[in-house]
Write a protein that holds these residues in place. Structure first.
Motif, PDB file in Angstrom:
ATOM      1  N   TRP A 676       0.519   2.943  -5.554  1.00 33.72           N
ATOM      2  CA  TRP A 676      -0.874   2.509  -5.483  1.00 33.72           C
ATOM      3  C   TRP A 676      -1.199   1.688  -6.718  1.00 33.72           C
ATOM      4  O   TRP A 676      -0.408   1.608  -7.655  1.00 33.72           O
ATOM      5  CB  TRP A 676      -1.824   3.701  -5.335  1.00 33.72           C
ATOM      6  CG  TRP A 676      -1.946   4.577  -6.538  1.00 33.72           C
ATOM      7  CD1 TRP A 676      -2.866   4.500  -7.527  1.00 33.72           C
ATOM      8  CD2 TRP A 676      -1.103   5.687  -6.872  1.00 33.72           C
ATOM      9  NE1 TRP A 676      -2.661   5.477  -8.464  1.00 33.72           N
ATOM     10  CE2 TRP A 676      -1.594   6.233  -8.079  1.00 33.72           C
ATOM     11  CE3 TRP A 676       0.015   6.279  -6.270  1.00 33.72           C
ATOM     12  CZ2 TRP A 676      -0.996   7.327  -8.698  1.00 33.72           C
ATOM     13  CZ3 TRP A 676       0.593   7.376  -6.878  1.00 33.72           C
ATOM     14  CH2 TRP A 676       0.090   7.885  -8.075  1.00 33.72           C
ATOM     15  N   ASP A 713       5.347 -10.499  -2.403  1.00 33.06           N
ATOM     16  CA  ASP A 713       4.259 -10.662  -1.432  1.00 33.06           C
ATOM     17  C   ASP A 713       4.817 -11.040  -0.068  1.00 33.06           C
ATOM     18  O   ASP A 713       6.044 -11.128   0.124  1.00 33.06           O
ATOM     19  CB  ASP A 713       3.235 -11.683  -1.933  1.00 33.06           C
ATOM     20  CG  ASP A 713       3.780 -13.108  -2.002  1.00 33.06           C
ATOM     21  OD1 ASP A 713       4.937 -13.342  -1.566  1.00 33.06           O
ATOM     22  OD2 ASP A 713       3.069 -13.997  -2.496  1.00 33.06           O
ATOM     23  N   ASN A 714       3.907 -11.280   0.880  1.00 34.71           N
ATOM     24  CA  ASN A 714       4.315 -11.569   2.260  1.00 34.71           C
ATOM     25  C   ASN A 714       5.132 -12.841   2.382  1.00 34.71           C
ATOM     26  O   ASN A 714       5.944 -12.990   3.293  1.00 34.71           O
ATOM     27  CB  ASN A 714       3.078 -11.672   3.164  1.00 34.71           C
ATOM     28  CG  ASN A 714       2.832 -10.382   3.931  1.00 34.71           C
ATOM     29  OD1 ASN A 714       3.680  -9.496   3.931  1.00 34.71           O
ATOM     30  ND2 ASN A 714       1.660 -10.273   4.547  1.00 34.71           N
ATOM     31  N   GLY A 752      -2.766  -9.805   0.690  1.00 40.48           N
ATOM     32  CA  GLY A 752      -2.045  -9.279   1.839  1.00 40.48           C
ATOM     33  C   GLY A 752      -1.240  -8.041   1.460  1.00 40.48           C
ATOM     34  O   GLY A 752      -1.452  -7.420   0.420  1.00 40.48           O
ATOM     35  N   LYS A 753      -0.294  -7.712   2.315  1.00 42.93           N
ATOM     36  CA  LYS A 753       0.564  -6.569   2.012  1.00 42.93           C
ATOM     37  C   LYS A 753       1.533  -6.943   0.903  1.00 42.93           C
ATOM     38  O   LYS A 753       2.108  -8.019   0.900  1.00 42.93           O
ATOM     39  CB  LYS A 753       1.317  -6.117   3.254  1.00 42.93           C
ATOM     40  CG  LYS A 753       0.423  -5.432   4.278  1.00 42.93           C
ATOM     41  CD  LYS A 753       1.239  -4.842   5.410  1.00 42.93           C
ATOM     42  CE  LYS A 753       0.333  -4.084   6.370  1.00 42.93           C
ATOM     43  NZ  LYS A 753       1.080  -3.447   7.472  1.00 42.93           N
ATOM     44  N   GLU A 755       4.877  -5.575  -1.426  1.00 42.90           N
ATOM     45  CA  GLU A 755       5.996  -4.626  -1.435  1.00 42.90           C
ATOM     46  C   GLU A 755       6.471  -4.390  -2.856  1.00 42.90           C
ATOM     47  O   GLU A 755       6.714  -5.327  -3.615  1.00 42.90           O
ATOM     48  CB  GLU A 755       7.145  -5.187  -0.585  1.00 42.90           C
ATOM     49  CG  GLU A 755       8.319  -4.258  -0.432  1.00 42.90           C
ATOM     50  CD  GLU A 755       9.418  -4.876   0.417  1.00 42.90           C
ATOM     51  OE1 GLU A 755      10.282  -5.543  -0.181  1.00 42.90           O
ATOM     52  OE2 GLU A 755       9.391  -4.716   1.647  1.00 42.90           O
ATOM     53  N   THR A 775       6.115  -0.222   0.810  1.00 44.90           N
ATOM     54  CA  THR A 775       5.104  -1.253   1.044  1.00 44.90           C
ATOM     55  C   THR A 775       3.716  -0.704   0.755  1.00 44.90           C
ATOM     56  O   THR A 775       3.305   0.309   1.319  1.00 44.90           O
ATOM     57  CB  THR A 775       5.162  -1.754   2.491  1.00 44.90           C
ATOM     58  OG1 THR A 775       6.474  -2.257   2.739  1.00 44.90           O
ATOM     59  CG2 THR A 775       4.143  -2.844   2.724  1.00 44.90           C
ATOM     60  N   GLY A 777      -0.442  -0.775   0.722  1.00 44.15           N
ATOM     61  CA  GLY A 777      -1.453  -1.178   1.711  1.00 44.15           C
ATOM     62  C   GLY A 777      -2.117  -2.510   1.368  1.00 44.15           C
ATOM     63  O   GLY A 777      -1.874  -3.111   0.323  1.00 44.15           O
ATOM     64  N   ASP A 778      -2.975  -2.943   2.241  1.00 47.83           N
ATOM     65  CA  ASP A 778      -3.635  -4.245   2.082  1.00 47.83           C
ATOM     66  C   ASP A 778      -4.332  -4.366   0.732  1.00 47.83           C
ATOM     67  O   ASP A 778      -5.054  -3.479   0.296  1.00 47.83           O
ATOM     68  CB  ASP A 778      -4.688  -4.450   3.187  1.00 47.83           C
ATOM     69  CG  ASP A 778      -4.031  -4.613   4.548  1.00 47.83           C
ATOM     70  OD1 ASP A 778      -2.813  -4.883   4.566  1.00 47.83           O
ATOM     71  OD2 ASP A 778      -4.727  -4.446   5.561  1.00 47.83           O
ATOM     72  N   SER A 783      -4.692   3.677  -3.667  1.00 48.36           N
ATOM     73  CA  SER A 783      -4.138   4.559  -2.659  1.00 48.36           C
ATOM     74  C   SER A 783      -5.103   5.694  -2.368  1.00 48.36           C
ATOM     75  O   SER A 783      -5.561   6.376  -3.275  1.00 48.36           O
ATOM     76  CB  SER A 783      -2.801   5.137  -3.133  1.00 48.36           C
ATOM     77  OG  SER A 783      -2.302   6.046  -2.201  1.00 48.36           O
TER      78      SER A 783
END
Length: 1004
Positions: A676, A713-714, A752-753, A755, A775, A777-778, A783
């Motif tokens: 988180w 990132d994504n 975005g999501k 990782e 991963t 969260g958005d 968290s």
């Protein structure tokens, strides 16, 4: 070392041997003065058993040089003693060092020629005596010794406390010393202290002192495995000292004790040839392990292969040396060999030493090291038709053949029988006389080849058939017969009667092992072996007597292991003995329970706690592997109980129930459990990574190294989160906080999501975590903590909610529960603070919880890092976890027929998975002390159970008897034979009534 002591003969002066050092001289002089009182004007004190006349005492002291006597040979006991004589006696008696060349006094003739000077100087230096005139330094060696002077000298020697208040007739200078002697009970207050003391008085005191100084330990004996030492004293009595801690064998140790008010410190050695420890474990070849003890061991337990375990290895035999100190473990021919130069563990179990006072159960590390080539140890002719070759170590069978042997430098036509592990029997014709054998190409199990060397042996004619040397039994189905020579064949064998034939006959050199399908008698048996032949073809049938030794040792659990493999949890038990396959793999012998002692409702475990997958048993390493499925809670602790497991003895020995504690977190593979972040701007200042195990913070698996954490990132843009190791802090044993200080790629998308990957990190046990990723969260918005699994009412005043993280601060007003009489009044946390137990007033939760739900009105409850619980917007239904309970019970009877009606808190049903008779057996009905057979048990889906039984006329007529009904809730808890509709098991029930008060049922 604290210990207790006692005399074997009566003696009231023996004390516990404890405390600090004491002045032995004080004790000696105290006894001396007390004893001397018996002879004169001092207080009367008896000598006891050692009392003698003054003359006899004088003679004894004279023999030791303490007294000389007068020229005419008399003792002069009635004469008065001089100060010089007193100085000499004190010096000799106390062993003071005589001082020569020093003359501290100015008396006339006090010089080197004065015989008394060395003694006077000795007592002066010791502070025991001083001059009559200290100013003029006059000692007055020819002067007489008064009683007050004697009391003064003894007071000084004893270092008695001199009082300020006195009440005696001594001279002013002596009053304090004399009073000290009076107070100590050494002097009678009525004496004339200015009068002179006689030689008889001095002899009596001196003799007592000498006797005390002569008291010593003559010998000692150590018994009870070093726990008790008995000292034989010089006066003929014995003192028994019981130690808090047993003496270490064969090591000199000081033992302190007190006898007759005297402290003794004696060095003793518990000399024993009985083993006290394992000296070493080694393997100089790859098929044998040598276990050396530091003394003798019990042959029965030392030669049981069941008492030794090496993972993956099966032992063929355990052989004790002739001196009973060394065991050679032979690896089975079909078992894997040891691995050269690789650390290996040997578990030793239940081996007893020779006197049974110590049992060895321990694991010993050793490293097999085979660097020596095999050699020919022995060549022996077996008559003139064969010879036997014994090698120095086990050799490979494939390398032992006819081409390996040359006799008298000639190739021989021969058949070769390999006898595991190190023997070859070569059948070939020999002439009587001396021969030379050359052996080549034979290899040991590490691949080392024998160096060809010639050996001499002599062949002679053999005309005698094999004779029995000894017979041993192994349980009731195996017998080993040892002969006086190598055996070639045995036609057949049976025990007692021809119908009980040996099913297998194994010949190993001069030993024949017979195995029977039918057991032998417990008493003496006759073993018949037909046509026992040697290699000279001499043959005879023989009978041998044997009384079997039963194996009565229970198997035990040697070690346990708990691990995760392919997503499933496994418990692995290693046992001390081989087990019967059917008992080892019987799932009902294994019961899993949670920390509350209840069977968990999880996949992989049935309702009774038994694994649904059949356990797997491997005999060569005596292990059972139990598959517990994949659904154990990762942060919970369980117990797995093993019982009913039986060993392979003919009369099987049953394992005593053994319970292992299984921590699921420890068993789990390491992984990242949560990630988180806090968001204070366009990017987070910190990212938190939590693992499921304690982290290593040093070495190559150090979790505090910046290079191990990457964020992506994504779009695949990634960077190292922190620049420096200092940017990472350990905020709990399994959680790190990483400052985002790395160089962020242009366009990196935090919305975005995202990782986060943690790599090459070890747990505190040195194992790497899975190098996976997690991963977030958005938008890394932080968290939240969510509810995991079902929510249960565990009673009518408690609801259990489990979260996916540990809570540290709970706000009770966050939670709203509908369908209850009142809201929760308190809470507790369980399961490492991941389970929240909401507490309610008694019976606030209805029996039927179908309409009860849990939701949140706020989210102030949080973990230790400030992460709050996730809002429960859609109310969560509460499931029934409340077991039915007993409300009331009533007996009725008609004639001899009894009916018991049980009313419960809710409806119950009888399980169709068990036989109805099982449910009936859960109930017990007693009239007085007599149990009555139950006829029927009716469970019809209501909140009532009806039990009927028929008693005898005598039982029914006994009005004073108590009629009681009991339901076995403990067994039902495991079997779940009677439950509510949500599978909660009914607990124990007991109710009773006096027989005379039970009436017929009232008509409706």
């Amino acid at each position: 070392m604290r210990n207790t002591s006692e005399t074997i003969k009566e003696n009231s002066h023996v004390m516990n041997a404890q405390g600090g050092e004491k002045k032995v001289m004080k004790k000696i002089l105290s006894v001396a003065l007390s004893t001397a009182m018996a002879f004169s004007m001092f207080a009367s004190v008896a000598f006891g058993d050692t009392a003698t006349t003054p003359q006899q005492q004088f003679d004894a002291l004279k023999a030791k040089g303490i007294f000389n006597g007068y020229p005419d040979g008399t003792a002069g006991l009635n004469k008065e003693m001089t100060r010089a004589e007193f100085a000499k006696v004190i010096t000799k008696l106390l062993g003071l060092k005589e001082i020569t060349g020093v003359y501290s006094y100015t008396d006339k003739n006090y010089n080197a020629k004065n015989w008394a000077a060395p003694f006077i100087e000795a007592v002066t230096a010791a502070g025991i005596m001083e001059g009559k005139n200290t100013e003029k330094k006059i000692f007055d060696f020819n002067g007489k010794v008064t009683i007050e002077e004697m009391a003064t000298i003894l007071t000084r020697a004893l270092d008695l406390e001199v009082p300020t208040e006195t009440n005696n007739t001594a001279s002013a200078w002596a009053k304090g010393y004399v009073q000290a002697a009076i107070n100590a009970g050494l002097v009678d207050s009525s004496l004339n202290f200015q009068s002179n003391a006689s030689r008889e008085l001095l002899v009596g005191a001196a003799y007592a002192v000498d006797q005390e100084q002569s008291l010593k330990v003559a010998s000692y004996d150590v018994t009870e495995a070093g726990k008790v030492v008995t000292f034989k004293m010089s006066d003929g009595e014995s003192v028994k000292v019981t130690l808090d801690k047993a003496l270490e064998a064969n090591k000199e140790t000081e033992v302190k004790f007190t006898y007759k008010d005297k402290e003794f410190t004696e060095k003793v050695t518990y000399v024993t040839t009985v083993a006290q420890a394992v000296s070493s474990v080694s393997a100089t070849n790859l098929k044998e392990i040598t276990v050396k003890f530091d003394g003798t061991v019990d042959p029965a337990t030392a030669e049981s292969t069941n008492n030794y375990v090496v993972s993956g290895i099966t032992f063929k035999s355990a052989t004790l040396s002739d001196d009973k100190t060394t065991v050679t473990l032979l690896v089975d021919a079909n078992s894997s060999a040891l691995t050269n130069q690789r650390a290996t563990s040997l578990q030793i179990n239940n081996v007893k030493n020779a006197d049974g006072t110590k049992t060895f159960t321990q694991k010993v590390e050793f490293t097999p090291l085979d660097v020596a080539v095999p050699e020919v140890k022995e060549v022996k002719a077996l008559g003139t038709k064969a010879f036997k070759v014994v090698f120095s170590e086990p050799v490979q069978q494939s390398t032992v053949n006819a081409t390996s042997f040359r006799v008298d430098n000639n190739v021989i036509a021969a058949s070769v029988k390999y006898v595991y592990p190190n023997t070859a029997i070569v059948t070939t014709d020999l002439t009587a006389g001396e021969h030379t054998l050359r052996v080549s190409d034979v290899k040991d199990f590490s691949g080392l080849t024998i160096v060809p060397v010639e050996s001499k042996f002599t062949a002679t004619e053999d005309t005698a058939a094999p004779q029995v040397v000894s017979v041993k039994s192994n349980d009731l189905k195996e017998v080993t017969v040892e002969f006086d020579e190598t055996v070639k064949s045995v036609a057949s064998a049976y025990a007692n009667v021809s119908g009980n034939s040996a099913q297998s006959i194994e010949i190993n050199d001069n030993k024949v092992t017979l195995k029977f399908n039918n057991p032998l008698n417990y008493t003496e048996n006759t073993i018949h072996l037909a046509s026992v032949s040697d290699y000279s073809n001499n043959s005879a049938s023989v009978d041998a007597k044997v009384t079997p030794t039963l194996d009565t040792v229970r198997p035990t659990v040697v070690s346990t292991d708990f691990y995760v493999e392919n997503g499933n949890y496994y418990a692995k038990f290693q046992f001390s003995k081989s087990l019967k396959l059917e008992s080892a793999t019987d799932a009902s012998n294994y019961v899993l329970k949670n920390s509350e002692g209840k069977v968990p409702s999880i996949a992989g475990i049935d309702g009774d706690g038994h694994p649904v997958v059949k356990p797997v048993y491997t005999d060569n390493n005596k292990t059972v592997v139990v598959n517990l499925g994949s659904s154990l809670s990762s942060d919970a602790t369980y117990t797995l109980t093993v019982s009913g497991v039986v060993d392979n003895a003919y009369v099987g020995n049953v394992l005593l129930p053994y319970t292992a504690t299984l921590n699921a977190n420890t068993a789990q593979n390491g992984k990242v459990s949560r990630v988180w972040a806090d968001v204070s701007s366009a990017k987070p200042n910190y990212i938190f990574v939590q693992f499921n195990k304690t982290l290593a913070t040093t070495g190559e698996g150090n979790a505090l190294e910046a290079a191990k954490y990457i964020v992506k990132d994504n779009a695949g843009r990634s960077f190292q989160i922190a620049k420096e190791n200092n940017d990472i802090n350990l905020i709990s044993t399994n959680t790190v906080r990483i400052a985002v200080t790395g160089t962020i790629p242009a366009g990196f998308d935090w919305t975005g999501k995202v990782e986060v990957t943690a790599s090459y990190i070890k747990d505190s046990e040195g194992k790497y975590f899975n190098n996976g990723s997690f991963t977030v969260g958005d938008a890394l918005s932080g968290s939240t903590i969510g509810v995991t699994g079902d929510v249960y009412a565990t009673s009518r005043k408690e609801i259990k909610i489990k979260f996916d993280a540990a809570l540290s601060n709970v706000n009770l007003s966050d939670f709203s529960v509908s369908g209850v009489a009142s809201q929760p009044t308190s809470y507790t946390l369980a399961d490492n603070n991941k389970t929240l137990l909401l507490k309610f007033a008694d019976n606030a939760i209805p029996v039927n919880v179908a309409g009860v739900t849990v939701s949140t009105v706020s989210t102030y409850t949080q973990d230790a890092y400030g992460n709050k619980i996730k809002a429960i917007d859609t109310p969560i239904p509460v499931k029934d976890g409340v077991a039915p309970t007993f409300v009331s019970g009533q007996f009725t009877k008609v004639g001899n027929d009894y009916t018991a009606t049980i009313t419960l808190s809710e409806e119950v049903v009888g399980s169709t998975k068990v036989n109805p008779s099982f449910i009936t057996d859960l109930f017990t009905l007693n009239i007085g002390s007599d149990e009555v057979d139950i006829k029927t048990v009716t469970i019809n889906g209501t909140n009532k159970i009806v039990v009927t039984a028929t008693a005898s006329a005598a039982q029914a007529d006994n009005g004073n008897a108590i009629v009681s009904l009991k339901f076995n809730g403990s067994t039902n808890s495991s079997a779940k034979a009677v439950t509510d509709k949500n599978d909660n098991a009914l607990g124990t029930i007991t109710f009773a009534a006096q027989n005379s008060t039970i009436t017929a049922p009232v008509a409706p």
